[in-house]
Design an enzyme around this catalytic site. Structure first.
Site, PDB file in Angstrom:
ATOM      1  N   GLY A  27       0.823  -1.209   0.000  1.00 45.27           N
ATOM      2  CA  GLY A  27       0.000   0.000   0.000  1.00 45.27           C
ATOM      3  C   GLY A  27       0.853   1.252   0.000  1.00 45.27           C
ATOM      4  O   GLY A  27       2.093   1.184  -0.023  1.00 45.27           O
ATOM      5  N   VAL A  87      -1.801 -16.059   7.550  1.00 46.66           N
ATOM      6  CA  VAL A  87      -0.547 -15.286   7.585  1.00 46.66           C
ATOM      7  C   VAL A  87       0.596 -16.260   7.286  1.00 46.66           C
ATOM      8  O   VAL A  87       1.196 -16.827   8.194  1.00 46.66           O
ATOM      9  CB  VAL A  87      -0.358 -14.590   8.951  1.00 46.66           C
ATOM     10  CG1 VAL A  87       0.993 -13.892   9.021  1.00 46.66           C
ATOM     11  CG2 VAL A  87      -1.474 -13.573   9.206  1.00 46.66           C
ATOM     12  N   LEU A  99      -0.222  -2.861   8.817  1.00 46.69           N
ATOM     13  CA  LEU A  99      -0.804  -1.759   8.058  1.00 46.69           C
ATOM     14  C   LEU A  99      -1.844  -2.275   7.067  1.00 46.69           C
ATOM     15  O   LEU A  99      -2.163  -1.604   6.089  1.00 46.69           O
ATOM     16  CB  LEU A  99       0.288  -0.985   7.301  1.00 46.69           C
ATOM     17  CG  LEU A  99       1.166  -0.059   8.140  1.00 46.69           C
ATOM     18  CD1 LEU A  99       2.258  -0.824   8.877  1.00 46.69           C
ATOM     19  CD2 LEU A  99       1.797   1.029   7.290  1.00 46.69           C
ATOM     20  N   SER A 134      -5.131  -2.697   5.823  1.00 45.45           N
ATOM     21  CA  SER A 134      -6.526  -2.225   5.878  1.00 45.45           C
ATOM     22  C   SER A 134      -6.731  -1.212   4.766  1.00 45.45           C
ATOM     23  O   SER A 134      -5.822  -0.449   4.457  1.00 45.45           O
ATOM     24  CB  SER A 134      -6.818  -1.528   7.214  1.00 45.45           C
ATOM     25  OG  SER A 134      -8.129  -0.997   7.220  1.00 45.45           O
ATOM     26  N   TYR A 189     -14.632   1.227   9.658  1.00 42.19           N
ATOM     27  CA  TYR A 189     -13.201   1.522   9.770  1.00 42.19           C
ATOM     28  C   TYR A 189     -12.853   1.935  11.201  1.00 42.19           C
ATOM     29  O   TYR A 189     -11.952   1.370  11.823  1.00 42.19           O
ATOM     30  CB  TYR A 189     -12.837   2.634   8.790  1.00 42.19           C
ATOM     31  CG  TYR A 189     -11.370   2.986   8.757  1.00 42.19           C
ATOM     32  CD1 TYR A 189     -10.424   2.100   8.237  1.00 42.19           C
ATOM     33  CD2 TYR A 189     -10.916   4.210   9.242  1.00 42.19           C
ATOM     34  CE1 TYR A 189      -9.071   2.430   8.205  1.00 42.19           C
ATOM     35  CE2 TYR A 189      -9.573   4.543   9.207  1.00 42.19           C
ATOM     36  CZ  TYR A 189      -8.651   3.658   8.693  1.00 42.19           C
ATOM     37  OH  TYR A 189      -7.320   3.987   8.663  1.00 42.19           O
TER      38      TYR A 189
END
Ligand code: UDP
Length: 313
Positions: A10, A60, A72, A74, A144
Site C-alpha cells: 500500500g 498469515v 498496516l 486495511s 473503519y
C-alpha cells in the site's frame, strides 16, 4: 532483522518497507493487493525482498522467526472502506489477531497502525492520546473506526495477557508519492483534478479541517516509535491544520492550475476538525514533522508527472 509488513504494497506500507530495506533489514511484504499495488514494491522484490499475496484475515503464511511485525493491512480511504465494509472489519479484527499471534510466537515487536479516526468527530481539540473519541458506532464510517478501535483493544489485551511487545501508532492524514490518484482521498483527488483541468470537488462548504503530514515524516515517526520500546498509543501527525478550501488553494498554486471549485454534499459523519497533539511524540521520540506543505505537494505532483498518472486516466 526480519520484518513483516502486512499491507506492505500500500501507500504507507511500501514507504515503510523502503525504510526497513534502506537500513539493511529483510522485508517480507504481505498484501492482498485490494488497494495496494505491485508497482509500489516491485523494486523491493527485484532487490530480493519477499512478497506474499495473501489476505491476513484468512492466513498469515510466514515461516521462521521474525523480529518485527507491522500491521498496516486495511483499506484507509473512506470511499474504499465504505465499498468493502465487511472486509474492513475482518482485517481489522481477525487480521490483527493473526498478526499478533505471529508476533507473539516469534517474540517480535508488533506495530499496530491505528488512526486519527479513533477520535471520530472530536469534541476535544487538538486531540491528545488520552482523549477517548466521539465515534458513531452505527454510522457508515464505523466499519473503519470501530475496526481500528477494536484493533487497539486487541493489541492492548495481547500486551497485558501474553506480554507481547506491542505498540500502537495513531496515524493522521498522510500524503506523498504513490498515493493512488483514484483512491478518493482529498489530496489525491485535488492533485489529480488540478493536473487534468477538472473541477476540484469540495465536500460540504470546505470549512472542515485536516492536518496533513508528508509520508517521509510519518515513516520517520513510525521507525522511531518501533525503536523506542514505547507501548503507545502515540499520535504521529502533522501540525499545520488547514481547511479543505485552503488545501485546495495550495494544490492549485503548486500545480499552477486554473481549475474551478465545485461543492458537493458532505459525507455522513465527516469529522469537522482534526489536529493531533504531538507532545508525547516530541517528548519520548524527539520527533516532529519537518516537510513543508509546498515541498510535499511538489513531490506528489512530480511523482504523478513521472508515473504519467494523468495520461493513464
Ligand atoms: N474531501 C473533499 N473532496 C474530496 C475528497 C475529500 O472535500 O474530493 C474532504 C472530506 O469530506 C474530508 C476531508 O476532505 O472532510 C478529508 O477526506 P479524506 O477522504 O482524505 O480523509 P478523512 O480524513 O476524511 O479520512
Amino acid at each position: 532483522m526480519r520484518v513483516v509488513v502486512a499491507g506492505g504494497a500500500g501507500f504507507l506500507g511500501s514507504h515503510l518497507s523502503d525504510a526497513f530495506a534502506a537500513r539493511g533489514d529483510e522485508v517480507i511484504i504481505l498484501d492482498n493487493l485490494s488497494s495496494g499495488s505491485l508497482e509500489n514494491v516491485q523494486h523491493l522484490i527485484d532487490a530480493g525482498h519477499a512478497f506474499v499475496q495473501c489476505d491476513v484475515s484468512q492466513d498469515v503464511p510466514v515461516d521462521g522467526k521474525v523480529d518485527v511485525v507491522c500491521n498496516l493491512a486495511s483499506p484507509a480511504s473512506p470511499p474504499y472502506y465504505l465499498e468493502y465494509p465487511l472486509e474492513t472489519l475482518a482485517v481489522g479484527s481477525e487480521g490483527t489477531r493473526r498478526l499478533l499471534e505471529l508476533a507473539d510466537a516469534s517474540k517480535a515487536r508488533f506495530l499496530q497502525a491505528s488512526t486519527s479516526e479513533v477520535y471520530g468527530d472530536p469534541a476535544v481539540h487538538p486531540q491528545p492520546e488520552s482523549y477517548w473519541g466521539n465515534v458513531n458506532p452505527v454510522g457508515p464510517r464505523s466499519v473503519y473506526d470501530e475496526a481500528k478501535r477494536f484493533g487497539e483493544a486487541l493489541v492492548t489485551a495481547y500486551r497485558s495477557a501474553r506480554g507481547t511487545n506491542t505498540t500502537i501508532v495513531r496515524i493522521f492524514n498522510t500524503y506523498g508519492p504513490r498515493l493512488d490518484p483514484g483512491d478518493g482521498r482529498v489530496v489525491s483527488n485535488f492533485m489529480f483534478q488540478a493536473m487534468t483541468g477538472r473541477d476540484l470537488t469540495i465536500y460540504g462548504d470546505g470549512s472542515q479541517t485536516r492536518s496533513l503530514i508528508y509520508v517521509a515524516d510519518e515513516v520517520r515517526g513510525l521507525l522511531a516509535l518501533l525503536d523506542s520500546g514505547h507501548s503507545g498509543p502515540m499520535n504521529i501527525g502533522g501540525q499545520r491544520e488547514q481547511t479543505i478550501l485552503e488545501i485546495a488553494q495550495s494544490i492549485l498554486e503548486v500545480t499552477g492550475s486554473s481549475s474551478k471549485l465545485v461543492f458537493e454534499p458532505l459525507p455522513t459523519d465527516d469529522p469537522t476538525r482534526r489536529r493531533p497533539d504531538i507532545t508525547l511524540a516530541r517528548e519520548v521520540l524527539g520527533w516532529e514533522p519537518t516537510t513543508s506543505l509546498t515541498e510535499g505537494l511538489t513531490a506528489l505532483r512530480d511523482d504523478y508527472v513521472a508515473r504519467r498518472v494523468t495520461e493513464r486516466a
